[in-house]
Design a protein around this motif. Structure first.
Motif, PDB file in Angstrom:
ATOM      1  N   ARG A   8     -32.194   3.439 -21.004  1.00  0.00           N
ATOM      2  CA  ARG A   8     -31.116   3.850 -21.916  1.00  0.00           C
ATOM      3  C   ARG A   8     -29.879   4.290 -21.141  1.00  0.00           C
ATOM      4  O   ARG A   8     -28.753   3.947 -21.489  1.00  0.00           O
ATOM      5  N   ILE A  64     -32.184  -0.194 -28.067  1.00  0.00           N
ATOM      6  CA  ILE A  64     -31.814   0.873 -28.995  1.00  0.00           C
ATOM      7  C   ILE A  64     -30.478   1.474 -28.575  1.00  0.00           C
ATOM      8  O   ILE A  64     -29.593   1.729 -29.388  1.00  0.00           O
ATOM      9  N   ASP A 110     -26.891   1.274 -30.716  1.00  0.00           N
ATOM     10  CA  ASP A 110     -26.089   2.465 -30.975  1.00  0.00           C
ATOM     11  C   ASP A 110     -24.663   2.280 -30.454  1.00  0.00           C
ATOM     12  O   ASP A 110     -23.695   2.579 -31.147  1.00  0.00           O
ATOM     13  N   CYS A 129     -30.476  -6.631 -31.592  1.00  0.00           N
ATOM     14  CA  CYS A 129     -31.091  -5.570 -30.780  1.00  0.00           C
ATOM     15  C   CYS A 129     -32.369  -5.061 -31.444  1.00  0.00           C
ATOM     16  O   CYS A 129     -33.396  -4.862 -30.799  1.00  0.00           O
ATOM     17  N   LEU A 130     -32.282  -4.859 -32.770  1.00  0.00           N
ATOM     18  CA  LEU A 130     -33.454  -4.335 -33.480  1.00  0.00           C
ATOM     19  C   LEU A 130     -34.604  -5.327 -33.458  1.00  0.00           C
ATOM     20  O   LEU A 130     -35.765  -4.957 -33.301  1.00  0.00           O
ATOM     21  N   ALA A 189     -36.156  -5.127 -30.020  1.00  0.00           N
ATOM     22  CA  ALA A 189     -36.895  -3.874 -29.810  1.00  0.00           C
ATOM     23  C   ALA A 189     -38.203  -3.888 -30.601  1.00  0.00           C
ATOM     24  O   ALA A 189     -39.243  -3.449 -30.117  1.00  0.00           O
ATOM     25  N   ILE A 240     -38.717   1.109 -37.439  1.00  0.00           N
ATOM     26  CA  ILE A 240     -37.903  -0.002 -36.963  1.00  0.00           C
ATOM     27  C   ILE A 240     -38.007  -1.186 -37.919  1.00  0.00           C
ATOM     28  O   ILE A 240     -37.029  -1.894 -38.187  1.00  0.00           O
ATOM     29  N   LEU A 283     -31.052   5.326 -35.973  1.00  0.00           N
ATOM     30  CA  LEU A 283     -31.466   4.961 -34.615  1.00  0.00           C
ATOM     31  C   LEU A 283     -31.991   6.190 -33.869  1.00  0.00           C
ATOM     32  O   LEU A 283     -32.962   6.115 -33.114  1.00  0.00           O
ATOM     33  N   LEU A 301     -35.403   6.900 -35.054  1.00  0.00           N
ATOM     34  CA  LEU A 301     -36.330   5.931 -34.460  1.00  0.00           C
ATOM     35  C   LEU A 301     -36.732   6.380 -33.053  1.00  0.00           C
ATOM     36  O   LEU A 301     -37.912   6.353 -32.675  1.00  0.00           O
ATOM     37  N   SER A 302     -35.742   6.816 -32.297  1.00  0.00           N
ATOM     38  CA  SER A 302     -36.013   7.278 -30.936  1.00  0.00           C
ATOM     39  C   SER A 302     -36.979   8.468 -30.942  1.00  0.00           C
ATOM     40  O   SER A 302     -37.880   8.558 -30.117  1.00  0.00           O
TER      41      SER A 302
END
Lengths: 331, 481
Positions: free
Chosen positions: A14, A167, A171, A242-243, A246, A269, A300, A303-304
Motif C-alpha cells: 500500500r 485497494i 482509493d 482494481c476491485l 483484489a 468486496i 474501501l 474493507l481494509s
C-alpha cells in the motif's frame, strides 16, 4: 504465512502504491501550472485537500503555496503520508518480511529509500523544477512492482501484495477524480471551457489514462471521464478494475468459489464490486460525484479493516483456533 | 601529466606487533604475496574506488544495524575493509582442531553442570563460582536436549598474539552474531577481486547456511520439521542477520508475539490458523524467551515456551542455560575443563586470566589495574570493560570500586597486542588490530566452515573490535597455496 508478516506485506505494498500516486499528483499538477495563463492563480491546495491531510498541513504551513505543498506531500516526515514517509514505512515493513521477499525487491526498496532521503537532505522542494524527482519515484515504484511480479511466487504473499496495491490504487483514483471537484473555475460559466478541459485532461494524465481514454471515447467530457475512471473493467487504474483484481486475489488466498464468501472481507468486496457493476454514471452525477466518491472511500476503508480482522489480527485468529481445538478438530 | 599513486609498503609500520601480511624481517609473508602484488599494481586510487563501491553495495544490501546506545533509528553499516585477512590452511587446521576439542569439552561441562555436577564435586572448579553465575539456570537441571548437545552454535573469539600464537579470548555460547557478515563479505569481495579468487585457492564458506539448516533439522524427531528463527524484532542490532539467515535457510522468521503455546506445543499464528513449529533457532537471550519462567516483564517472549521445550515438543537452539560456560570467570578454568572431560591438553591456549573472586588474583588486579584489561563476567559486546593502559585514572578508580564491591563480577587479563592486518585509512594503508570469529555448528556432528568474521579495530591504536565501538570487518580467506 504469519499473520504479522501478511500484515506487513499488505502495508508495504500500500505504501509503495501511495508514494507512486503522490508522485503522480504532484508531477501532473506541476505540469498543469505551466499551462496556465501567467496571470491565473496556481492551485496547489486542492491536492492537500483530497489526501485528507488538510488539518495537518495547516498546523505546519501558513499558505498553500507551491513550495509548501510540494514539501508537505513529498518530503515532510511530519506527514505520515508524504512520499518520504511512505517509502520509509514501506522499507520498515519490507525489513520485517525480509525472508518473504527476494534480494532484488529488497535492494529496490533500499534504492528508493536513498532516493527520497537525498531529496529530503538536499531540499528538493526548493528546486525550480522537481519533476525529475517525481519521475524517479514513479518509475522506482513501478520497477519495484515489476520485480515483485517477476521474482515472487504467486502464492499467498504475492496475493497480499496485490490486494494492498489495488485497494490503495482504487482509493487514490477516487481521490484524483475528486481533485476536479476542488479545482475551482474562475466562473461557473466556464464549464466546458478550454481551462475546464485542460483540468480534465490533466486529471486523466495523472493516472496515465489519457491515451487509453482517448482510444475508447475520443471526446473529453466529464461524464465519460468519470465513467472511465470508475467503471472501466479493463483499464488497470479504474476503481472497478482494481476491485475485480483484489477480489480475485482474495479468493486465491481463501479458495472460495466465485459468488460465495467465507469471511467478512470477501463479503464486503463482493458487495462493493457488484454495486459498481450495476451503477450508472448519470445517477451518480445526479446525486453528486463528490458525495459518491466520499462514500466509496469510506467503504474501501471498511474493507481494509475487514481484511485486518480476517487475516492479520492475531487475537481473532487465536480465538477462532482455540474454538477449533476445543471441538477436537486439528489443523 | 597524470600522477598514479603507487602503492608503497616501504613506510608500512610493523613495530612490535605480529602483522598478518608482513614478516618481522619486513618481507611479505608467502600467503599474502599474490595479494600484495595485486595491490601494488593497482595503486591507491583504484583501491579507494573499489572501497567506495563496497560501501555502496553494503547500503543497497541493507546490511545495517542499530546501535543500542545511539538514538533509536540511527542506522549504521558495519564497515567492510576490502583488504582481506588471509590465513594459511595449515594455521586454520590448528584453529579447527582446537575449537572442536574445546566445544566438545564445554558441551560435556554444561551437561554435567545441569546433571550430576561431577566436576564441582571433584573440586576442579569452585562450586560457588559456577552456581553463582547469572547464566546458570536452575530450571534447566535434569534436562536432556537432543543428542545431549546444548551449544549448537558457537562463535569463539580467537586472537593471535605478538608471539604469533593463536589464543581463544572468549567462547560465545549464547547467541553469537556476525555469521551473516562472514557470508556477505565473501559475496562482496568475490565481486571486488574476482581474479584473485581464480588464482588463490580460497576455501569456500557458502555451505554454512545449508549446514545450519541440516543441523537444525537433525535435532528434531519429526521428519521434515518446521523451522523458525526467533528474533527480538527489527530494532534489534542483529536483525539484518536474523532475517538473512531465515531467508538463506528458507525458515520462518518469527517474533515472540507470532507464537502461542497450546497443549504444550508451540504454534505460529498464520493467516490460515495455527501451525506447529518443531525447531526454533532463537536469537533471543535466555532471560527473555518465556515470561512465565524467566524475566516476567519480557515482551519479547512467548508464555509457555520453556515448558513446551521441557516436554520435548520443541527444540531450542542453543539450549537455554549454555551461558554458564561462557561466563568470563568460568573461562579461566577451561584448560582444566578440557583436561577433566577429555584427558587432553588444550590445543588452543587461553589468555592468562585473573579471577577477582579469588583473593590473590584480586590483589594482583587491584595493584596492576593500569596494565590489565578488566572485564565484567556477564557482559559482552565490548561493554563493561576497562582497557587499563588506555584509560584515565578516574576510570581505573571506578573499576577498583566496582571490583571491591562485587569481585565475582570481574576478571582481568593482560593486554594482548592483537595481530594486525593492513587496512585502508583515509590516505594510505596502515596496520589495524584484528580478532577472528569462526562459527562452530554442533548437531549429530561438529562442523566449522573454513572462514570467519575478522573484526578490525578501525581507530588507530585501538584494540576494541566490537561493532558498537568503532569496529569494522574484513573477509577472511583460508588459502591453500
Amino acid at each position: 504465512m504469519l499473520s504479522r508478516v501478511a500484515d506487513s506485506v499488505y502495508w508495504m505494498s500500500r505504501y509503495i502504491e501511495r508514494a507512486e500516486n503522490y508522485a503522480r499528483f504532484l508531477d501532473v499538477n506541476f505540469n498543469l501550472s505551466l499551462e496556465l495563463h501567467p496571470n491565473a492563480k496556481e492551485q496547489w491546495k486542492p491536492l492537500v485537500v483530497v489526501t485528507g491531510d488538510s488539518e495537518l498541513f495547516e498546523a505546519y504551513y501558513k499558505s498553500g503555496a507551491k513550495k509548501n505543498v510540494i514539501r508537505f506531500l513529498a518530503f515532510d516526515e511530519r506527514n505520515p503520508n508524504s512520499i518520504y514517509s511512505c517509502i520509509v514505512n514501506a522499507r520498515e515493513n519490507g525489513r520485517a518480511i525480509r525472508p518473504e521477499i527476494t534480494k532484488e525487491v529488497w535492494e529496490q526498496i533500499n534504492s528508493l529509500y536513498y532516493l527520497v532521503k537525498e531529496g529530503q537532505d538536499k531540499k528538493y522542494w526548493e528546486k525550480k523544477d522537481p519533476r525529475k524527482f517525481f519521475d524517479r519515484v514513479k518509475k522506482g515504484c513501478q520497477l519495484l512492482y515489476g520485480i515483485l511480479d517477476s521474482t515472487i511466487s504467486k502464492t499467498e504473499g504475492w496475493h497480499f501484495v496485490k490486494i494492498g496495491q489495488l485497494i490503495e490504487r482504487a482509493d487514490k483514483t477516487s481521490r484524483i477524480l475528486d481533485v476536479k471537484y476542488h479545482l475551482l473555475l474562475p466562473d461557473p460559466e466556464m464549464v466546458g471551457s478550454a481551462l475546464d478541459l485542460i483540468q480534465w485532461s490533466t486529471l486523466l494524465k495523472s493516472v496515465s489514462a489519457y491515451d487509453m481514454y482517448r482510444r475508447k471515447y475520443g471526446k473529453l467530457t466529464p461524464w465519460s471521464i468519470s465513467e472511465f475512471l470508475i467503471f472501466d473493467k479493463n483499464f488497470p487504474r479504474s476503481i472497478l478494475s482494481c476491485l475485480l483484481g483484489a477480489e480475485q486475489s482474495l479468493k486465491s488466498i481463501t479458495r472460495s468459489d466465485q459468488g460465495s464468501f467465507s469471511n467478512s472481507a470477501e463479503k464486503k468486496i463482493g458487495l462493493l464490486r457488484s454495486q459498481l457493476e450495476y451503477a450508472d454514471i448519470n445517477d451518480i452525477f445526479g446525486s453528486g460525484l463528490h458525495e459518491y466518491l466520499d462514500d466509496l472511500q469510506l467503504k474501501l476503508n471498511q474493507l481494509s479493516t475487514s481484511i485486518f480482522e480476517t487475516f492479520f489480527s492475531t487475537k481473532n485468529i487465536v480465538n477462532l483456533s482455540s474454538k477449533t481445538f476445543q471441538n477436537g478438530k486439528t489443523q | 601529466m597524470s600522477v598514479t599513486l603507487k602503492m608503497d609498503f616501504g613506510s608500512y609500520e610493523i613495530k612490535g606487533f605480529h602483522d598478518e601480511m608482513m614478516g618481522d624481517d619486513g618481507m611479505v609473508r608467502s600467503h599474502y604475496k599474490l595479494f600484495q602484488d595485486r595491490l601494488k599494481k593497482m595503486g591507491m586510487k583504484k583501491l579507494t574506488m573499489l572501497q567506495h563501491e563496497t560501501d555502496r553495495a553494503q547500503l543497497t544490501l541493507g546490511m545495517t544495524f542499530n546501535v543500542y546506545s545511539d538514538n533509536q533509528g540511527v542506522e549504521r553499516i558495519l564497515h567492510l575493509d576490502i583488504i582481506p585477512r588471509i590465513i594459511p590452511g595449515k594455521d586454520w587446521d590448528i584453529i579447527d582442531k582446537g575449537l572442536k576439542q574445546r566445544i566438545i569439552a564445554l558441551n560435556m561441562f554444561i551437561h554435567d553442570i545441569y546433571h550430576e555436577k561431577k566436576i564441582l564435586k571433584d573440586k576442579v572448579i569452585p562450586k560457588e563460582l559456577v552456581l553463582s553465575s547469572t547464566a546458570f539456570l536452575k530450571q534447566c537441571e535434569g534436562l536432556n536436549p537432543p543428542e545431549d548437545v546444548w551449544c549448537h552454535i558457537t562463535g569463539s573469539d580467537v586472537i593471535r598474539g605478538e608471539d604469533g600464537q593463536f589464543y581463544v579470548l572468549e567462547d560465545n555460547l549464547r547467541c553469537p552474531s556476525g555469521v551473516s557478515y562472514m557470508l556477505e563479505n565473501r559475496e562482496i569481495l568475490k565481486r571486488t577481486f574476482p581474479e584473485l579468487f581464480e588464482k588463490l585457492n580460497v576455501r569456500p564458506v557458502y555451505n554454512y547456511s545449508h549446514n545450519l539448516r541440516d543441523m537444525l533439522e537433525s535435532l528434531s524427531s519429526v521428519s521434515n520439521p518446521s523451522i523458525a528463527v526467533l528474533t527480538p524484532g527489527i530494532y534489534n542490532s542483529a536483525y539484518f542477520e536474523h532475517s538473512y539467515l531465515a531467508q538463506q535457510m528458507g525458515a520462518e522468521l518469527v517474533e515472540g508475539r507470532d507464537l502461542i503455546v497450546q497443549d504444550e506445543k508451540v504454534f505460529m499464528i498464520t493467516t490460515k490458523g495455527l501451525k506447529q513449529i518443531d525447531v526454533i533457532y532463537r536469537r533471543v537471550d535466555d532471560d527473555f524467551i518465556d515470561p512465565l519462567v524467566f524475566k516476567k516483564d519480557s515482551l519479547l517472549g512467548t508464555p509457555g515456551l520453556f515448558n513446551a521445550y521441557k516436554k520435548g515438543n520443541v527444540v531450542l537452539v542453543n539450549a537455554p542455560g549454555t551461558g554458564v560456560a561462557d561466563d568470563k570467570a568460568v573461562y579461566a578454568y577451561i584448560p582444566r575443563i578440557i583436561k577433566y572431560y577429555l584427558g587432553e591438553e588444550a590445543l588452543l591456549p587461553n589468555v592468562q586470566t585473573y579471577i577477582c573472586a579469588e583473593q590473590d588474583d584480586r590483589n594482583y588486579v587491584l595493584e596492576h589495574i593500569d596494565q590489565l584489561v578488566v572485564k565484567q563476567t556477564d557482559a559482552s559486546g565490548g561493554y563493561g570493560m576497562l582497557v587499563g593502559p588506555k584509560s584515565t585514572r578516574e576510570q581505573q578508580q571506578e573499576f577498583v570500586q566496582l571490583i571491591k564491591k562485587n569481585p565475582r563480577n570481574y576478571i582481568a587479563q593482560p593486554m594482548i597486542n592483537l595481530s594486525r592486518v593492513p587496512t585502508i585509512t583515509e590516505s594510505t594503508i596502515e596496520g589495524r588490530h584484528v580478532d577472528l570469529r569462526p562459527y562452530i555448528l554442533y548437531g549429530k556432528e561438529l562442523k566449522i566452515v573454513p572462514g570467519a568474521l575478522t573484526r578490525v579495530a578501525l581507530n588507530k591504536g585501538s584494540i576494541v573490535v566490537n561493532s558498537s565501538q568503532g569496529g569494522g570487518s574484513k573477509d577472511t580467506w583460508v588459502v591453500d597455496y
